[in-house]
Design a protein around this motif. Structure first.
Motif, PDB file in Angstrom:
ATOM      1  N   THR A 206       6.514  10.817   1.894  1.00 51.15           N
ATOM      2  CA  THR A 206       7.303   9.583   1.856  1.00 51.15           C
ATOM      3  C   THR A 206       8.629   9.702   2.598  1.00 51.15           C
ATOM      4  O   THR A 206       9.523   8.878   2.407  1.00 51.15           O
TER       5      THR A 206
ATOM      6  N   ARG B 246       8.157   5.746  -3.689  1.00 51.67           N
ATOM      7  CA  ARG B 246       8.801   7.065  -3.626  1.00 51.67           C
ATOM      8  C   ARG B 246       9.714   7.273  -4.830  1.00 51.67           C
ATOM      9  O   ARG B 246      10.566   6.442  -5.125  1.00 51.67           O
TER      10      ARG B 246
ATOM     11  N   HIS C  53      -1.278   6.841  -9.702  1.00 50.14           N
ATOM     12  CA  HIS C  53      -0.526   8.076  -9.480  1.00 50.14           C
ATOM     13  C   HIS C  53      -1.013   9.147 -10.442  1.00 50.14           C
ATOM     14  O   HIS C  53      -1.816   8.886 -11.352  1.00 50.14           O
TER      15      HIS C  53
ATOM     16  N   ASP D 208       0.724   0.732   0.320  1.00 47.95           N
ATOM     17  CA  ASP D 208       2.128   1.117   0.363  1.00 47.95           C
ATOM     18  C   ASP D 208       2.394   2.199  -0.679  1.00 47.95           C
ATOM     19  O   ASP D 208       1.688   2.298  -1.688  1.00 47.95           O
ATOM     20  N   LEU D 209       3.427   2.983  -0.445  1.00 43.89           N
ATOM     21  CA  LEU D 209       3.773   4.082  -1.323  1.00 43.89           C
ATOM     22  C   LEU D 209       5.077   3.806  -2.062  1.00 43.89           C
ATOM     23  O   LEU D 209       5.996   3.201  -1.507  1.00 43.89           O
TER      24      LEU D 209
ATOM     25  N   VAL E  82       5.190  10.406  -5.889  1.00 42.50           N
ATOM     26  CA  VAL E  82       4.658   9.335  -5.060  1.00 42.50           C
ATOM     27  C   VAL E  82       3.531   8.624  -5.802  1.00 42.50           C
ATOM     28  O   VAL E  82       2.729   9.260  -6.487  1.00 42.50           O
TER      29      VAL E  82
ATOM     30  N   ILE F 121      -3.152  11.183  -3.927  1.00 49.52           N
ATOM     31  CA  ILE F 121      -3.069  10.079  -2.971  1.00 49.52           C
ATOM     32  C   ILE F 121      -3.545  10.508  -1.587  1.00 49.52           C
ATOM     33  O   ILE F 121      -4.189   9.731  -0.862  1.00 49.52           O
TER      34      ILE F 121
ATOM     35  N   TYR G 225      -0.421   0.169  -9.498  1.00 43.64           N
ATOM     36  CA  TYR G 225      -0.288   1.376  -8.697  1.00 43.64           C
ATOM     37  C   TYR G 225      -1.036   2.521  -9.366  1.00 43.64           C
ATOM     38  O   TYR G 225      -1.254   2.536 -10.585  1.00 43.64           O
TER      39      TYR G 225
ATOM     40  N   SER H 286       0.841  14.021  -4.860  1.00 42.39           N
ATOM     41  CA  SER H 286       0.580  13.934  -3.420  1.00 42.39           C
ATOM     42  C   SER H 286      -0.859  14.300  -3.086  1.00 42.39           C
ATOM     43  O   SER H 286      -1.476  13.692  -2.198  1.00 42.39           O
TER      44      SER H 286
ATOM     45  N   LEU I 100       0.715   5.127  -5.343  1.00 40.45           N
ATOM     46  CA  LEU I 100       0.048   4.296  -4.338  1.00 40.45           C
ATOM     47  C   LEU I 100      -0.211   2.898  -4.894  1.00 40.45           C
ATOM     48  O   LEU I 100      -0.860   2.755  -5.932  1.00 40.45           O
TER      49      LEU I 100
ATOM     50  N   CYS J  93       7.407   7.313   6.888  1.00 42.77           N
ATOM     51  CA  CYS J  93       7.369   5.978   6.271  1.00 42.77           C
ATOM     52  C   CYS J  93       8.567   5.147   6.691  1.00 42.77           C
ATOM     53  O   CYS J  93       9.563   5.673   7.167  1.00 42.77           O
TER      54      CYS J  93
END
Length: 258
Positions: free
Chosen positions: A155, A175, A210, A172-173, A186, A108, A208, A105, A188, A160
């Motif tokens: 999230t 979860r 992370h 967008d995330l 999470v 991001i 993504y 977290s 991204l 969200c």
């Protein structure tokens, strides 16, 4: 997020579409992949504040790239070490020993916050809503907001809305819930490849970013990719390619399947 900031750019070539995360976010997060400490360049390792310490945020898994570099140099000096004579592996070991790293977290949060602040918005934490909580936690969030923000808050349904895979875009995330208590995760989305089929935009792959606790010595900030085999089905039905040397895709097995 209670604002209208566009988080991605669009590039079209024929029937092919590429969506990329805004450079402000992408360039900021790239710094975590190339921390410069002395003569070494390294990726930020993973760290999460499981002991509820009240240290600097950089020692709680919530630091910026600059804070992580500075704090590593400080600890090297305290321990009588010369970062200019240390390898990337030795520096990562030092960081891990003293608790310098980034959790999912925190990683991001800082990336998205860089975009919002550059566009004249408030600090990202100001846009979040939280479940009802105690006076003690309210005070903790007031005094140390980023240190008390987790993947579950980021999230949650308060912050969200769930979307269909066909609508996925950078920013967008993803979860994850995890197998352990409070083991939320999470990631991204930073790039989406798509095709126009019969007038409809259909994603074919996405990547993504992370920061993950698993993946052995390669824990920390990571880039993963997913091939979309059927955009009408959910994430679990797609082909996740971020496989570790032991053959396990930890974000898929540990965070999504549960």
């Amino acid at each position: 997020m209670a604002n209208s900031f566009q988080t991605f750019t669009t590039h079209k070539t024929g029937d092919k579409l590429t969506y990329k995360i805004d450079p402000l976010v992408g360039d900021y997060l790239t710094q975590y992949f190339s921390l410069r400490v002395g003569k070494a360049k390294l990726k930020a390792p993973y760290f999460i504040n499981t002991k509820k310490r009240k240290d600097l945020r950089v020692l709680m898994g919530k630091g910026t790239p600059d804070e992580m570099v500075l704090e590593t140099k400080v600890w090297a000096q305290v321990k009588g070490l010369d970062v200019n004579n240390m390898s990337p592996e030795e520096i990562r070991k030092l960081m891990t020993e003293v608790g310098i790293g980034i959790d999912c977290s925190g990683f991001i949060y800082h990336g998205l916050n860089s975009l919002i602040r550059a566009n004249g918005g408030k600090e990202l934490i100001k846009y979040f809503a939280f479940e009802k909580y105690s006076l003690r936690l309210w005070l903790a969030r007031l005094l140390r907001p980023i240190e008390n923000l987790g993947a579950n808050d980021m999230t949650s349904k308060l912050n969200c809305k769930k979307i269909k895979l066909k609508d996925i875009r950078p920013g967008d995330l993803i979860r994850g819930i995890g197998k352990q208590r409070n083991a939320y995760h999470v990631a991204l989305v930073n790039k989406v490849e798509a095709e126009i089929i019969n007038g409809e935009i259909v994603p074919t792959s996405f990547t993504y970013l992370h920061s993950h606790r698993a993946y052995g010595k390669k824990n920390g900030v990571r880039l993963g990719k997913v091939l979309v085999v059927d955009a009408k089905k959910d994430l679990l039905k797609q082909n996740w390619l971020e496989v570790h040397t032991d053959g396990v895709n930890y974000i898929f097995e540990n965070d999504l399947k549960p």
